[in-house]
Structure formats: C-alpha cells, structure tokens
Design an enzyme around this catalytic site. Structure first.
Site, PDB file in Angstrom:
ATOM      1  N   HIS A 120      52.248 -26.505 -54.447  1.00  0.00           N
ATOM      2  CA  HIS A 120      53.449 -26.306 -55.277  1.00  0.00           C
ATOM      3  C   HIS A 120      53.560 -27.354 -56.388  1.00  0.00           C
ATOM      4  CE1 HIS A 120      55.594 -23.281 -52.843  1.00  0.00           C
ATOM      5  NE2 HIS A 120      54.947 -23.824 -51.821  1.00  0.00           N
ATOM      6  N   CYS A 125      51.915 -20.130 -54.150  1.00  0.00           N
ATOM      7  CA  CYS A 125      52.175 -19.904 -52.729  1.00  0.00           C
ATOM      8  C   CYS A 125      52.376 -18.411 -52.454  1.00  0.00           C
ATOM      9  CB  CYS A 125      53.355 -20.757 -52.272  1.00  0.00           C
ATOM     10  SG  CYS A 125      53.447 -20.963 -50.496  1.00  0.00           S
ATOM     11  N   GLU A 177      55.486 -27.181 -58.926  1.00  0.00           N
ATOM     12  CA  GLU A 177      56.892 -27.270 -59.354  1.00  0.00           C
ATOM     13  C   GLU A 177      57.692 -28.230 -58.481  1.00  0.00           C
ATOM     14  OE1 GLU A 177      55.687 -25.002 -57.484  1.00  0.00           O
ATOM     15  OE2 GLU A 177      57.173 -24.226 -56.075  1.00  0.00           O
TER      16      GLU A 177
END
Lengths: 80, 225
Positions: free
Chosen positions: B194, B86, B196
C-alpha cells in the site's frame, strides 16, 4: 432445474488450505491420507429451462463469474 | 491532471488514497462511485484496497463484473493509467487487465505488516522517480496476496520487464517474490503493498510517495530521473 457447480483449484496451483487440513487429518489418526484439495460447491436453482440451455448457461456463468479459469477448474451436474 | 478513485461497496483504502493525493501531493482527485459509467475526465484511475463486495466467491470477482470495470477496460485500452492496490490488484487480475491470479497466502494468515520492497524496474509511469534496485518499506495487509501464474506468463513478465516490485523476505509465498507487476503496455499497475499508507510523515513512513510522484511526472510529460 437444479444444478451443482464444483469449482476446484487446478492441479498446478498449490492449495495451502488443503495442505493444512491434510496435516490435521494425519495428526488425528488418519495417517494414510496423502493429499487434500479444497474446492467450492455451488448449488443453483435455474428455474424452468431446457437441459441444453441450462448447460450453456452454466458454462457461461462459470467462465464469467463462478470460476477464475486462470487458477480454477469447474464442472457441473444437473438435477431434475 | 485528474485522479479518480473507484469506490466499491467494501472498499476501505479509498480515503487513504484520496488523502495521499489531495493533501500530501496536492493533486486534483475525486471519488467515483461504482455505478458510474463515464470516467472520460480522469487521467489515472485507482482501484483501492479493501474487501469489495465482501470478497465473496473470490477476492475481486464481483467487482470485476461491474459496469464500471467495462469503462476501466476502455480507459486502459486508450493507454490511460490504471492502478490497482491490494484488492484493486485482485480486481485487475480478475478482469484480465493483468495476467495471473492472487491466491491465499502460503501461511493461510492475514498478514498486516511492513514489507521490504525492491524496485526491479524503473521504466514505467509508476516507478520513474525511484532507483533500480532501491529498497523501500511499504505496508501490506492481505490474506490473498500470493501471486501465481503459469510458466509462459512468468517468462513474458520477465522478458518484458513487467515485474516492477519484488519482496525481500517473501511474506506470502508469491512466485518470484512478486509484489507488483504492470501490463505489457506499461499503463496498468497492480501491487499488493500500500503506497498510499506510506505518504504521511506523521505516520512514520513516506516511501510510497515516490510511486505517486512518478505518476505525476509521467502525466506532466516530464523526464524520468
């Protein structure tokens, strides 16, 4: 010496913000507006420098930080 | 094997990355404050999402001009791994470790959603545990995720198979539906989604785990699937 730096998106890069503002202008009565492009105006006080030095500094500033030359163009004006 | 997560003022996905690597994947991981100079100890550097330096001027522009990014460039030149997620992707394009740029989303809105991501290439340290053509779901949260590059760059990205992830149902206007790319040497990854945030089963999605698992397999010198 004071300077103004103008940073604008390259012609080849779409400007969704400009397109939206163009639509709004058309809607509120400015129907002839054909294109809007939005950029940035950066005003700087460079302190006490010679004109040539100021130009060299501004070019370096634009290349390093003020503009992303992948997508943007820049130009600047010096004021006494 | 050690992961390092760079924390800029305004980073906000650093803790998610730490949690995913430490708790979910049981890896050695440390935060690296942005004024650190020596990052030699780390095998994989992560530039997390967020709004580094308030996204002033352009997303990632200020972070790109920090001392630590000089160290990250050296780290990448040595062939070691770098991931930008990002805002991290934006920083990597700003420093020139990845080509192109990320501009305002086509619809001018900040998009916070689940994106449907297709795995385009598995020959990389970041995708070797996935299948080519596999579809996964990953969260996105960005206002400037609209990838642009000139024709020559796009041609090179295609020829060298540097496009690792594309969107199904392009959310932001990215050219060629690009969601993530790697550099030519294949050791630097930038992606808008994302992974994560998709590693903890309690949160309902663990599709992102395979990306970190790929990196771990690569760093252990293991075989791809």
């Amino acid at each position: 010496m004071k300077a103004k730096v103008y940073v604008t998106l390259k012609k080849s890069i779409a400007d969704p913000q400009g397109t939206a503002i163009k639509g709004m202008l058309n809607k509120i009565g400015f129907s002839r507006v054909e294109d809007v492009r939005i950029g940035k105006l950066i005003e700087l006080d460079l302190g006490n420098v010679e004109k040539e030095n100021a130009e060299a500094q501004l070019t370096e500033m634009c290349e390093k930080l003020l503009a992303n030359t992948v997508i943007e163009e820049y130009r600047f004006e010096l004021e006494k | 094997m050690k992961f390092g997560i760079i924390v800029f003022p305004g980073s906000n996905c650093d803790i998610d990355c730490y949690y995913a690597l430490k708790i979910e994947l049981n890896q050695e991981v440390e935060y690296i404050w942005h004024d650190t100079e020596n990052i030699d100890d780390f095998d994989c550097i992560i530039l997390p999402g967020g709004f580094s330096y308030g996204d002033y001027l352009r997303c990632g522009a200020a972070a790109a001009n920090t001392r630590i990014m000089e160290s990250v460039k050296e780290h990448a030149q040595k062939g070691k791994l770098v991931i930008g997620i990002c805002n991290g992707f934006q920083v990597l394009t700003e420093v020139g470790l990845l080509p192109g740029a990320l501009i305002r989303n086509r619809n001018l809105k900040f998009i916070c959603d689940t994106s449907v991501v297709k795995i385009e290439n598995i020959d990389s340290p970041f995708t070797n545990q996935l299948k080519k053509g596999e579809i996964i779901n990953l969260p996105i949260a960005h206002g400037e995720g609209n990838y642009v590059a000139d024709e020559d760059t796009l041609k090179k990205l295609k020829e060298n198979e540097q496009i690792l992830f594309t969107y199904q149902g392009n959310p932001n206007g990215s050219i060629l539906d690009i969601a993530g790319i790697c550099n030519e040497k294949r050791n630097v990854l930038g992606m808008m989604p994302h992974p994560e945030r998709a590693c903890e089963a309690l949160l309902g999605n663990i599709d992102g785990k395979a990306i970190f698992e790929s990196i771990i397999v690569f760093l252990q010198g293991g075989e791809s699937k």
